[in-house]
Design an enzyme around this catalytic site. Structure first.
Site, PDB file in Angstrom:
ATOM      1  N   ASP A  33      43.518  45.537  44.537  1.00  0.00           N
ATOM      2  CA  ASP A  33      43.401  45.023  43.159  1.00  0.00           C
ATOM      3  C   ASP A  33      44.345  43.834  42.919  1.00  0.00           C
ATOM      4  O   ASP A  33      45.112  43.834  41.950  1.00  0.00           O
ATOM      5  CB  ASP A  33      43.732  46.103  42.122  1.00  0.00           C
ATOM      6  N   GLU A 179      34.329  49.454  37.120  1.00  0.00           N
ATOM      7  CA  GLU A 179      35.748  49.292  36.778  1.00  0.00           C
ATOM      8  C   GLU A 179      36.178  47.886  37.172  1.00  0.00           C
ATOM      9  O   GLU A 179      35.345  47.005  37.395  1.00  0.00           O
ATOM     10  CB  GLU A 179      36.590  50.370  37.463  1.00  0.00           C
TER      11      GLU A 179
END
Ligand SMILES: *[C@@H]1O[C@H](CO)[C@@H](O)[C@H](O)[C@H]1NC(C)=O
Ligand SMILES: *[C@@H]1O[C@H](CO)[C@@H](O)[C@H](O)[C@H]1NC(C)=O
Ligand SMILES: *[C@@H]1O[C@H](CO)[C@@H](O)[C@H](O)[C@H]1NC(C)=O
Ligand SMILES: *[C@@H]1O[C@H](CO)[C@@H](O)[C@H](O)[C@H]1NC(C)=O
Ligand SMILES: *[C@@H]1O[C@H](CO)[C@@H](O)[C@H](O)[C@H]1NC(C)=O
Ligand SMILES: *[C@@H]1O[C@H](CO)[C@@H](O)[C@H](O)[C@H]1NC(C)=O
Ligand SMILES: *[C@@H]1O[C@H](CO)[C@@H](O)[C@H](O)[C@H]1NC(C)=O
Ligand SMILES: *[C@@H]1O[C@H](CO)[C@@H](O)[C@H](O)[C@H]1NC(C)=O
Length: 292
Positions: A33, A179
């Site tokens: 991420d 997400e």
């Protein structure tokens, strides 16, 4: 007939996706991420999901060096209600008025007992961050999860401007697996990037990067076929190809030479690593391009 169709369709689909490889990077590029911001001197600062939030810098966007963590071990006690042992997720870095602003999430896998916090720093250096506190949180009864922050608009102190919630995207298949949202404006459009499917199953991960666009940051967002993101719309822009497995956890930043750059991680048998590609918006939709 159905299985024959899949047998035929799978290789055709693989051939059709002619994505360029990620840019070659070296050094400390084991990330998850990732988010990158540029400081006033043109130095690159990368923040990644990790214990205490690892800081990785580069002068040229190619060679990366870890310089430490935002928080000292055990320092981020305000996250203990949501996270375990300072394991913090999906930092979102912005460099505003000579200052780093990093939003990050505290949670545990599969839980909606989650929160988003803000930290600021003038230097970006390990141990030189101010905890600006809680931005928002969710509990297990909510139908969304306070993870993967990205701020589009903010008042001066960086807190939530409007406590009413606006849903931008939703899926009804594959356990609603969406997400990693990231909003980025190019011209008159806001582009909503997201990661779909399975993030974290090693080489069996199926993450992929999707996009929808809107003329307003509060939507409605539609994909390239006109499907509303609230009804599962999202155009695939990057998925598994060759040895690049499950690209996702994406963010976007504007590089020095005005190249809008997609930042993500991808999986290998040895863990997840930094991926960088350009995005070309000349058609009005982002197309993944090669970077040096
Ligand atoms: C990465 O480096 C290899 C070996 O030098 C080279 O063959 C390849 O073209 C490079 N890839 C990119 C995307 O620059
Ligand atoms: C948290 O850290 C403590 C002390 O290092 C360790 O004993 C414990 O196993 C860790 N818990 C998890 C879930 O990693
Ligand atoms: C950051 O470092 C500067 C000096 O370089 C110091 O004045 C400041 O107090 C530090 N801030 C924090 C939050 O540690
Ligand atoms: C907050 O957002 C809601 C929904 O978008 C809107 O109706 C309301 O006017 C906003 N309130 C403020 C104070 O901006
Ligand atoms: C991937 O899937 C295979 C086949 O189901 C399984 O044997 C393997 O353990 C899985 N690997 C991981 C990292 O989950
Ligand atoms: C994984 O790591 C091993 C040992 O460092 C190395 O030989 C191998 O090339 C790596 N494989 C990949 C896919 O990166
Ligand atoms: C973007 O794509 C268009 C159409 O394919 C191409 O003409 C243009 O040169 C590309 N721009 C850049 C900066 O590569
Ligand atoms: C500038 O953009 C090109 C792609 O148009 C890219 O290959 C190159 O690496 C970029 N340079 C820097 C310093 O970002």
């Amino acid at each position: 007939m159905k299985s024959l169709f899949y047998l035929l369709a799978t290789p055709l689909l693989a051939l059709a996706q002619n994505w360029p490889p990620p840019a070659n990077v070296t050094g400390d590029t084991a990330v998850h991420d990732p988010s990158i911001c540029l400081d006033k001197d043109g130095k690159y600062w990368l923040f990644t999901t990790s214990v205490d939030l690892q800081i990785i810098t580069s002068e040229d966007r190619k060679a990366w060096t870890s310089i430490g963590t935002m928080w000292a071990p055990g320092e981020a006690v305000w996250t203990n209600k949501y996270a375990i042992n300072g394991s913090l997720w999906a930092p979102d870095c912005h460099y505003i008025n000579n200052e780093f602003w990093v939003y990050y999430a505290a949670s545990t896998i599969g839980s909606r007992n989650s929160a988003i916090f803000l930290a600021r720093s003038k230097t970006g250096l390990p141990g030189n961050w101010t905890n600006e506190g809680l931005v928002t949180s969710t509990s297990p009864t909510d139908n969304y999860n306070a993870i993967d922050p990205k701020f589009p608009l903010l008042p001066n102190d960086g807190s939530i401007a409007n406590s009413s919630l606006t849903s931008l995207a939703m899926r009804n298949v594959n356990n609603g697996a969406i997400e990693g949202s990231y909003l980025f404006q190019v011209g008159s459009y806001y582009y909503l990037f997201s990661s779909w499917d399975v993030c974290c199953a090693g080489v069996n991960s199926t993450y992929n990067v999707r996009v929808a666009r809107s003329t307003s940051p509060s939507g409605p967002f539609v994909d390239q076929d006109g499907v509303n993101a609230l009804n599962g719309g999202g155009t695939l822009i990057l998925g598994t190809h060759g040895s690049i497995i499950a690209p996702g956890g994406e963010s976007v930043f504007m590089d020095k030479n005005d190249t809008v750059t997609l930042v993500y991680h991808y999986v290998t048998p040895n863990g997840s690593f930094l991926g960088l590609n350009g995005l070309n918006f000349s058609t009005g939709w982002p197309v993944v391009t090669a970077l040096e």
